[in-house]
Design a protein around this motif. Sequence first.
Motif, PDB file in Angstrom:
ATOM      1  N   TYR A  39      10.476   4.380   9.486  1.00  8.74           N
ATOM      2  CA  TYR A  39       8.536   4.468   8.751  1.00  8.74           C
ATOM      3  C   TYR A  39       7.997   5.236   8.269  1.00  8.74           C
TER       4      TYR A  39
ATOM      5  N   ALA B   9       3.524   0.488   1.100  1.00 13.54           N
ATOM      6  CA  ALA B   9       4.269  -0.389   0.827  1.00 13.54           C
ATOM      7  C   ALA B   9       5.814   0.405  -0.700  1.00 13.54           C
TER       8      ALA B   9
ATOM      9  N   GLU C  79       9.509   0.387  -3.956  1.00 19.24           N
ATOM     10  CA  GLU C  79       9.561   0.125  -2.815  1.00 19.24           C
ATOM     11  C   GLU C  79       9.475   1.415  -1.950  1.00 19.24           C
TER      12      GLU C  79
ATOM     13  N   VAL D 256       2.812  -3.654   5.383  1.00 27.92           N
ATOM     14  CA  VAL D 256       4.043  -3.976   5.264  1.00 27.92           C
ATOM     15  C   VAL D 256       4.452  -4.724   6.427  1.00 27.92           C
TER      16      VAL D 256
ATOM     17  N   HIS E  33      -4.352  -4.887   0.383  1.00 30.75           N
ATOM     18  CA  HIS E  33      -3.606  -4.079   0.744  1.00 30.75           C
ATOM     19  C   HIS E  33      -4.422  -2.433  -0.141  1.00 30.75           C
TER      20      HIS E  33
ATOM     21  N   LEU F 215       4.120  -7.980  -1.267  1.00 27.81           N
ATOM     22  CA  LEU F 215       3.223  -7.772  -0.321  1.00 27.81           C
ATOM     23  C   LEU F 215       3.255  -9.068   0.182  1.00 27.81           C
TER      24      LEU F 215
ATOM     25  N   GLU G 227       1.696  -1.483  11.080  1.00 26.41           N
ATOM     26  CA  GLU G 227       1.689  -2.501   9.494  1.00 26.41           C
ATOM     27  C   GLU G 227       0.622  -2.470   8.815  1.00 26.41           C
TER      28      GLU G 227
ATOM     29  N   ASN H 190       8.843   2.160   3.044  1.00 28.33           N
ATOM     30  CA  ASN H 190       9.155   1.347   4.238  1.00 28.33           C
ATOM     31  C   ASN H 190      10.014   0.036   4.535  1.00 28.33           C
TER      32      ASN H 190
ATOM     33  N   SER I  78      10.120  -2.349   2.114  1.00 22.26           N
ATOM     34  CA  SER I  78       8.815  -2.909   1.647  1.00 22.26           C
ATOM     35  C   SER I  78       9.377  -5.038   1.271  1.00 22.26           C
TER      36      SER I  78
END
Length: 264
Positions: A95, A202, A33, A167, A68, A62, A197, A35, A37
């Motif tokens: 982030y 992620a 992972e 994310v 994604h 996710l 985001e 951030n 996530s």
Amino acid sequence: MKTGRILSVAALLVLFTPAPALAGESVHVKLLELNNSGATGTATLTALDNGDLKVSIRSTGLVPGSPHAQHLHGSTDGMDFHCPPMSADRDGDGYVSTEEGMPSYGDIFVSLTTTGDVAKASGLAVDRMPVADARGALGYSRTIPAADLPPGTVAHLKDLHIVQHGVDANNNDKYDLDGLGESTLAKAAGLSGIPEEATDPALCGMVSGAAAGSVPVGGVATGDGSAQNNTKTIWYASVLTLLAALATVLVTRRRLFVLPRSQR
């Protein structure tokens, strides 16, 4: 005497030249992972006998029901690219953005789309990226023809790595502007209303199995600083490539990321 020297040089070249991937060889990637996530995953890259590349990815945790973007990153030139540590967060917002991560993980090498081309210009072709199911699980399997791969891809599988983006900063199971505001990458391309985001990474996995921030398979380039300058050059080129992709792709596909005003 000369023959002996030639043989010695040849032996050294063999010793210090990385072995290319063999047909049928698979390399495995643990996706870690980024951030915070909460996502995890695994991937397998398999070099087929005909030069094609089979890519299989299984991820969980996710953002559900959302596309994604995902890519192979890295280099066939032994550059120092790896998964970014959280210290790459230069603006201190907690982030690592796409732009902040690029100096670490380098340019898009292959865009892992579900259909169509896999060029880096398709890096944000979100309507051709996999979508997580209602539980946040994502399954991806595609065999990419050898003719569509950049030169050296199969031979340098162990120098590449995988990044998945998207994310959910405010834990509401969707991309929205309330989480991290607008995407700085999209704003730089003159686009508004694209959630940050949706573009923040992620998951990242080194083919070598190294953790984020570790030394990559090829080692860290040292010397007169030219390698570092080359890395910066590639980083700037990567930013420009992604901005161009955003300008040509997201304008027509932004509906996948932008909620109606009544839901913002």
